[in-house]
Every structure is written in C-alpha cells, then in structure tokens.
Enzyme design. Structure first.
Site, PDB file in Angstrom:
ATOM      1  N   SER A  15       0.808  -1.216   0.000  1.00 35.88           N
ATOM      2  CA  SER A  15       0.000   0.000   0.000  1.00 35.88           C
ATOM      3  C   SER A  15       0.844   1.270   0.000  1.00 35.88           C
ATOM      4  O   SER A  15       1.810   1.400   0.755  1.00 35.88           O
ATOM      5  CB  SER A  15      -0.929   0.019   1.225  1.00 35.88           C
ATOM      6  N   LYS A  66     -13.586  -5.095   3.641  1.00 41.58           N
ATOM      7  CA  LYS A  66     -14.537  -4.013   3.320  1.00 41.58           C
ATOM      8  C   LYS A  66     -15.979  -4.352   3.654  1.00 41.58           C
ATOM      9  O   LYS A  66     -16.773  -3.450   3.959  1.00 41.58           O
ATOM     10  CB  LYS A  66     -14.408  -3.629   1.850  1.00 41.58           C
ATOM     11  N   ASN A  87     -14.818   1.494   3.019  1.00 36.52           N
ATOM     12  CA  ASN A  87     -13.366   1.645   2.866  1.00 36.52           C
ATOM     13  C   ASN A  87     -12.812   2.758   3.746  1.00 36.52           C
ATOM     14  O   ASN A  87     -11.600   2.957   3.789  1.00 36.52           O
ATOM     15  CB  ASN A  87     -12.984   1.900   1.406  1.00 36.52           C
ATOM     16  N   GLY A 128     -15.510  -9.224 -11.044  1.00 33.78           N
ATOM     17  CA  GLY A 128     -15.423  -9.298  -9.589  1.00 33.78           C
ATOM     18  C   GLY A 128     -16.722  -8.816  -8.971  1.00 33.78           C
ATOM     19  O   GLY A 128     -17.477  -8.053  -9.580  1.00 33.78           O
ATOM     20  N   GLY A 130     -16.762  -8.265  -5.218  1.00 38.00           N
ATOM     21  CA  GLY A 130     -16.432  -7.968  -3.831  1.00 38.00           C
ATOM     22  C   GLY A 130     -16.733  -6.527  -3.453  1.00 38.00           C
ATOM     23  O   GLY A 130     -17.478  -5.818  -4.142  1.00 38.00           O
ATOM     24  N   TYR A 219      -3.125  -0.675  -8.710  1.00 35.06           N
ATOM     25  CA  TYR A 219      -2.235   0.427  -9.093  1.00 35.06           C
ATOM     26  C   TYR A 219      -0.758   0.086  -8.932  1.00 35.06           C
ATOM     27  O   TYR A 219       0.104   0.863  -9.353  1.00 35.06           O
ATOM     28  CB  TYR A 219      -2.562   1.692  -8.294  1.00 35.06           C
TER      29      TYR A 219
END
Length: 280
Positions: A15, A66, A87, A128, A130, A219
């Site tokens: 992160s 989350k 989040n 996805g 989620g 990212y």
C-alpha cells in the site's frame, strides 16, 4: 494531541496510502500520522477494538475487510449502506464509528478525468463482485451510467450485485470471456495482478474490442498483466492510480475537512511506480 490514522488489510505491504496521506498532512500543516496495519481475517474484531482503545481518529479499509467490518461499526452513511462495503472509518467525538465508501466515486472521478464524461451510454462489464466492485457499481449507477453487467468466479455473487443495483446481467467468467466484444467499458476489480497476488489474470481478453476502455483498479504495478494484454489488443487502458488517489482524497476530507491536491499526487504516484497512465 497528535492524531493518527491507519489502513488495515491483508496484504498491506504494497500500500502507498501511508506515504500519500503523510504527504497531504505535511502539505496542509496538519499534525497527524498514518500507518499501515496488517490485519488477518480472524483478527479483525480485535483489531477494531484495539484501534478504538489506542485512540485512532480513523482508518481506511482494504481487501479483505470491506464487507466484514460492517457489523463492527456503529453506523453507515447512506452510500456505504447501499453498497454494502466500507473503505473509510471515522471515529466520532463520542467514540462511535461511522463507515463510508469512497471507492466508487473515486473510480468514477478517475474514469471521467482520463476518458471524458460522455461514457454513460456505453455497456459496462465489472469483473469481480467484492467490496470494491460493489462500490464502483453503485457509484456508476448513481452517476447515471445505464448498462452495467457483472462477471465473477461465483455467479451467485454476480447475481446479488446485479439485483442490488438493478443492473443488466450476471455472468460467469466463461460467459464474459466469450461475449467480451459486447462491452465497451471493462473494469477489473479483483486482486489479480497485484504484486502480492498469485493470480495474474482474472479472465482472458481474447475477445476484447480495440474500441473498449479497459480499467484495472490495481495500481501497483502500473501495468498489470490484464492491462498489458488489453494494450496489446489496442484498447484504451486505465490503471488504478487515479482511483487510489481520488478515493484517498475523499477519505482525507472525511477526517480533516480539508481537500488535498489530487492532480499533483497522481503524477507523483505514477513517477514513483515508473510511468504514466497506460495508453489513454
């Protein structure tokens, strides 16, 4: 007293949130710090209690917490409640916990900043189902995007998401692969391609059209295997840096009531990771 914030997840070593938020605190002369905390699934309850006891003023939540953090919070804002994913957590003055979701609007801001605002009629496929996928799907729907479908390894999860947003279709991954040319915006929301992931590709892009916009919310790295294949097939590509920065900026505003410089931060994150947005 100096305030402190955190990001919790598993994994967490990749992160860049700590460096981003720390720079924003410094830029805006706010006396605060921000740290990463590696929290396993089975330690989430203890972690939330510890964060409160140790005086955290708020924290970000990433994979895989989350959705599972929701029962541990005192309230959700309307957006997070609708999305079923959180989040961002704010510790209120009375010590209670409020959950928000800035993922979705962060992605939409990034998409429109990079690709323009005349996209609302294009058929969208979200890969996805989620927490991140839910945030993005609800934000797209709220912002007026018309046609949203979802493909997931477990089709029951796709169906739940599509039912919740009154979207178009729930697909298996194999169905989505064979019908991929029908979609002009394709959004990859799984951890596939992350440096910490053992999975490179969530599905094949053999049938993607060169007129499609292909986005990956990962990212780091900037060019995931998913985006690399999309680029090779001539699609316009968008990595996850813009979403990462914009969702973080919305979180930062929830905590501080201050707005950081997102444009400069996007450039700095891309430079750190080795290049600009891919093939826009």
């Amino acid at each position: 007293m100096k305030k402190w914030y955190a990001v919790i997840g598993d994994p967490i070593s990749h992160s860049m949130s700590p460096s981003m938020h720390s720079k924003w605190f410094a830029d805006l002369s706010i006396d605060a710090t921000y740290i990463p905390l590696h929290i396993k699934r089975d330690r989430l309850v203890n972690a939330v209690q510890s964060l409160k006891c140790l005086g955290a003023s708020g924290w970000n939540v990433t994979i895989p917490h989350k959705e599972t953090i929701i029962p541990l919070l005192d309230r959700l804002d309307s957006t997070a409640a609708m999305m079923g994913a959180v989040n961002t957590v704010v510790v209120e003055e009375d010590g209670s916990l409020t959950g928000y979701n800035t993922d979705g609007i962060g992605f939409v801001n990034s998409l429109e900043e990079a690709m323009g605002t005349n996209l609302k009629e294009l058929p969208i496929l979200i890969i996805g189902a989620g927490g991140a996928a839910r945030g993005i799907a609800f934000a797209l729907k709220t912002q007026g995007y018309k046609s949203i479908s979802c493909a997931n390894r477990t089709i029951e999860s796709s169906k739940r998401l599509i039912n919740d947003i009154e979207g178009d279709r729930a697909l298996s991954l194999s169905q989505a692969e064979s019908e991929l040319a029908q979609f002009l915006i394709i959004i990859q929301t799984t951890p596939a391609g992350m440096k910490t992931s053992e999975v490179d590709m969530p599905m094949s892009l053999e049938n993607v059209t060169s007129s499609a916009i292909v986005a990956d919310i990962v990212y780091n790295p900037l060019l995931t295997p998913f985006l690399a294949e999309a680029k090779d097939r001539g699609a316009r590509c968008l990595n996850g840096v813009g979403m990462f920065v914009h969702q973080g900026a919305f979180s930062f505003q929830k905590w501080t009531n201050r707005k950081p410089d997102t444009k400069q931060t996007i450039e700095q994150v891309e430079q750190t990771l080795g290049g600009p947005h891919v093939n826009r």
